[in-house]
Design an enzyme around this catalytic site. Structure first.
Site, PDB file in Angstrom:
ATOM      1  N   ARG A  98       0.870  -1.173   0.000  1.00  0.00           N
ATOM      2  CA  ARG A  98       0.000   0.000   0.000  1.00  0.00           C
ATOM      3  C   ARG A  98       0.904   1.218   0.000  1.00  0.00           C
ATOM      4  O   ARG A  98       2.103   1.122   0.134  1.00  0.00           O
ATOM      5  CB  ARG A  98      -0.911   0.033   1.243  1.00  0.00           C
ATOM      6  CG  ARG A  98      -2.241  -0.720   1.174  1.00  0.00           C
ATOM      7  CD  ARG A  98      -3.315  -0.036   0.311  1.00  0.00           C
ATOM      8  NE  ARG A  98      -3.325   1.412   0.336  1.00  0.00           N
ATOM      9  CZ  ARG A  98      -4.012   2.164   1.214  1.00  0.00           C
ATOM     10  NH1 ARG A  98      -4.745   1.596   2.148  1.00  0.00           N
ATOM     11  NH2 ARG A  98      -3.971   3.486   1.133  1.00  0.00           N
ATOM     12  N   ASP A 131      -2.860  -1.203   8.772  1.00  0.00           N
ATOM     13  CA  ASP A 131      -1.905  -0.165   8.366  1.00  0.00           C
ATOM     14  C   ASP A 131      -0.532  -0.330   8.997  1.00  0.00           C
ATOM     15  O   ASP A 131       0.485  -0.145   8.338  1.00  0.00           O
ATOM     16  CB  ASP A 131      -2.441   1.226   8.742  1.00  0.00           C
ATOM     17  CG  ASP A 131      -3.514   1.708   7.787  1.00  0.00           C
ATOM     18  OD1 ASP A 131      -3.556   1.212   6.648  1.00  0.00           O
ATOM     19  OD2 ASP A 131      -4.316   2.572   8.179  1.00  0.00           O
ATOM     20  N   ARG A 132      -0.488  -0.610  10.309  1.00  0.00           N
ATOM     21  CA  ARG A 132       0.776  -0.553  11.038  1.00  0.00           C
ATOM     22  C   ARG A 132       1.096  -1.919  11.633  1.00  0.00           C
ATOM     23  O   ARG A 132       0.348  -2.435  12.457  1.00  0.00           O
ATOM     24  CB  ARG A 132       0.705   0.510  12.141  1.00  0.00           C
ATOM     25  CG  ARG A 132       0.487   1.909  11.597  1.00  0.00           C
ATOM     26  CD  ARG A 132       0.458   2.967  12.696  1.00  0.00           C
ATOM     27  NE  ARG A 132      -0.629   2.787  13.640  1.00  0.00           N
ATOM     28  CZ  ARG A 132      -1.890   3.124  13.419  1.00  0.00           C
ATOM     29  NH1 ARG A 132      -2.234   3.669  12.255  1.00  0.00           N
ATOM     30  NH2 ARG A 132      -2.816   2.935  14.334  1.00  0.00           N
ATOM     31  N   GLU A 258      -0.372  13.497   5.787  1.00  0.00           N
ATOM     32  CA  GLU A 258      -0.004  12.927   4.482  1.00  0.00           C
ATOM     33  C   GLU A 258       0.163  14.001   3.404  1.00  0.00           C
ATOM     34  O   GLU A 258      -0.444  13.959   2.337  1.00  0.00           O
ATOM     35  CB  GLU A 258      -1.055  11.901   4.065  1.00  0.00           C
ATOM     36  CG  GLU A 258      -1.155  10.743   5.053  1.00  0.00           C
ATOM     37  CD  GLU A 258      -2.289   9.778   4.758  1.00  0.00           C
ATOM     38  OE1 GLU A 258      -2.187   8.618   5.180  1.00  0.00           O
ATOM     39  OE2 GLU A 258      -3.287  10.187   4.115  1.00  0.00           O
ATOM     40  N   GLY A 278     -12.339  18.989   7.332  1.00  0.00           N
ATOM     41  CA  GLY A 278     -12.305  19.732   6.077  1.00  0.00           C
ATOM     42  C   GLY A 278     -12.461  18.838   4.862  1.00  0.00           C
ATOM     43  O   GLY A 278     -11.766  17.833   4.729  1.00  0.00           O
ATOM     44  N   ARG A 348     -13.593   5.767  -2.572  1.00  0.00           N
ATOM     45  CA  ARG A 348     -12.316   5.937  -3.267  1.00  0.00           C
ATOM     46  C   ARG A 348     -12.380   5.257  -4.633  1.00  0.00           C
ATOM     47  O   ARG A 348     -11.768   4.217  -4.871  1.00  0.00           O
ATOM     48  CB  ARG A 348     -11.185   5.384  -2.408  1.00  0.00           C
ATOM     49  CG  ARG A 348     -10.995   6.146  -1.112  1.00  0.00           C
ATOM     50  CD  ARG A 348      -9.931   5.521  -0.221  1.00  0.00           C
ATOM     51  NE  ARG A 348      -9.745   6.304   0.998  1.00  0.00           N
ATOM     52  CZ  ARG A 348      -8.873   6.018   1.956  1.00  0.00           C
ATOM     53  NH1 ARG A 348      -8.089   4.941   1.836  1.00  0.00           N
ATOM     54  NH2 ARG A 348      -8.769   6.782   3.031  1.00  0.00           N
ATOM     55  N   TYR A 382      -5.201   6.492  -2.653  1.00  0.00           N
ATOM     56  CA  TYR A 382      -4.327   7.624  -2.395  1.00  0.00           C
ATOM     57  C   TYR A 382      -3.812   8.194  -3.720  1.00  0.00           C
ATOM     58  O   TYR A 382      -3.731   7.502  -4.731  1.00  0.00           O
ATOM     59  CB  TYR A 382      -3.127   7.204  -1.551  1.00  0.00           C
ATOM     60  CG  TYR A 382      -3.380   7.101  -0.061  1.00  0.00           C
ATOM     61  CD1 TYR A 382      -4.669   7.017   0.464  1.00  0.00           C
ATOM     62  CD2 TYR A 382      -2.319   7.084   0.842  1.00  0.00           C
ATOM     63  CE1 TYR A 382      -4.886   6.922   1.821  1.00  0.00           C
ATOM     64  CE2 TYR A 382      -2.522   6.989   2.209  1.00  0.00           C
ATOM     65  CZ  TYR A 382      -3.803   6.910   2.696  1.00  0.00           C
ATOM     66  OH  TYR A 382      -4.010   6.823   4.048  1.00  0.00           O
TER      67      TYR A 382
END
Length: 449
Positions: A98, A131-132, A258, A278, A348, A382
């Site tokens: 990723r 993710d981690r 990011e 936002g 996405r 992304y």
């Protein structure tokens, strides 16, 4: 001839043959020795020339990426690369990854990516939606190639990362460790040169795209703190892999994650992700002394996901659908802005590039150019910026480029794994075309059935 005479004659003949053979062998050995001596002498004579050539090549290969030029004027985006890694990985040895991103030196462009310590279509790909983990590493391969054990280079142990080239060597930043105490390890030319400890003990994280280099110094932005509230943000200035200066942003009610950063006329502009409140993107720009300005892209063409329908923008955070987000980018041209974004407002999927000639400062939603990159029916993910310096392209300006991650697998598809391929485009001032360049892999794989 009696028997004794025969024996003497045969013995004499054998002796003569033996002596002749011995003389031939001695002559052969002398010939080889002389030849070897001549070759060795030639090699010794050539060594200074060889060393001179080597030193000359190194001198040519090492430059300083100035970053003082402005962004090239562009009218659209030309396709630059597509690695098809998920399609190839159904049968070949391809890493589960990723967060891919691209960065270029003055000699080459490389794709960097965070592996999961696993290959596609293998049992260790199970659960890689996480993710981690301690198994994640930053690696790189030539741009456009599917990342595999055979073409990839280890860079750092990391579940969050950045990398860039200053004209002499690659700088890599790899963050790993527990959420409450992660450490960023800086490497220059593959050697550990510095570390940065989490200062808020709340998931230290960085860009997931290239850092930016100007005149031998490289710059990155890091975040530490909540992903859904006020956090702490720092800019770091590095030289030859060592932190020489840092500054914490005074940015109440801002949220930076990011960041996608690029050099432009000797300064750095970063466009980031607001995961708090936002649906438009925050930005920070700064000079080489880390004197900075902050804001949000004002355009009513909103760049984050999820987001509301285009409407009236704001130079502060646009709150509707502002929570959560996705890594993205934009390129500033005066008061105008190229905005990259998903086509869908709530998932996405899809991707498009939009030119808003007044969007950096104006709040209306009008635009003049839209270029399709991925159809709304296909997954994206992304996205981020990278640049090609004049030292690479031979142009007199900095070429803006971007990449898009094409995520496949969990959580949207019925697989045991999560991974992605990538595409990239570069800005040109000539003919371009809009189309759809999707990942294209047919799922599920054998391991998923």
């Amino acid at each position: 001839m009696n028997p004794n005479q025969k024996i003497i004659t045969i013995g004499s003949i054998c002796m003569v043959i033996g002596i002749v053979s011995l003389m031939l062998q001695i002559g052969n050995m002398i010939s080889i020795w002389v030849s070897h001596s001549i070759q060795t002498g030639n090699q010794h004579q050539a060594e200074p020339i060889s060393n001179t050539n080597f030193l000359t090549e190194k001198a040519v290969a090492s430059v300083t990426l100035a970053g003082n030029s402005s962004l090239c004027p562009i009218s659209g985006w030309a396709v630059h690369s597509k690695d098809n890694s998920i399609r190839i990985g159904s049968k070949g040895d391809v890493f589960v990854i990723r967060e891919p991103f691209i960065s270029c030196s003055h000699l080459e462009c490389r794709t960097f990516f965070l592996t999961q310590g696993a290959l596609l279509n293998d049992k260790h790909s199970n659960g890689t939606v996480k993710d981690r983990s301690p198994h994640r590493t930053l690696m790189s391969c030539p741009v456009g190639e599917a990342p595999s054990p055979y073409n990839s280079r280890f860079e750092s142990v990391a579940w969050s990362a950045s990398a860039c080239h200053d004209g002499t060597s690659w700088l890599t930043i790899g963050i790993s460790g527990p959420d409450n105490g992660a450490v960023a390890v800086l490497k220059y030319n593959g050697i550990i040169t510095d570390t940065i400890k989490s200062w808020r003990n709340n998931i230290l994280r960085t860009q997931e795209s290239e850092c930016a280099c100007v005149n031998g110094s490289c710059f990155t932005v890091m975040t530490d703190g909540p992903s859904n509230g006020q956090a702490s943000y720092k800019i770091f200035k590095m030289e030859k892999g060592k932190v020489v200066k840092s500054v914490e942003l005074d940015a109440p009610n801002y949220h930076y994650e990011e960041c996608s950063c690029y050099p432009d006329a000797g300064e750095i502009t970063c466009v980031c992700r607001d995961n708090w409140h936002g649906s438009n993107r925050p930005w920070v720009s700064f000079n080489q002394n880390l004197e900075y300005q902050i804001g949000y892209i004002c355009s009513g063409v909103f760049g984050d996901n999820p987001r509301p329908n285009d409407g009236t923008g704001s130079c502060g955070p646009v709150s509707p659908n502002g929570a959560y987000g996705v890594k993205g980018f934009s390129f500033k041209y005066g008061n105008g802005v190229w905005i990259g974004r998903t086509k869908s407002t709530n998932s996405r999927s899809g991707f498009e590039m939009i030119w808003d000639p007044n969007g950096w400062t104006g709040t209306d939603s009008s635009f003049s150019v839209k270029q399709d990159i991925v159809a709304i029916t296909d997954w994206s993910g992304y996205s981020g910026s990278f640049v090609q310096h004049p030292e690479l392209t031979g142009l007199d300006c900095i070429r803006p480029c971007f990449w898009v991650e094409l995520i496949r697998g969990r959580p949207k598809e019925s697989t045991i794994w999560t991974s992605g391929s990538s595409i990239s485009f570069c800005g040109v001032n000539s003919d371009t075309v809009g189309w759809s360049w999707p990942d294209g892999a047919e799922l599920p794989f054998t391991i998923d059935k």
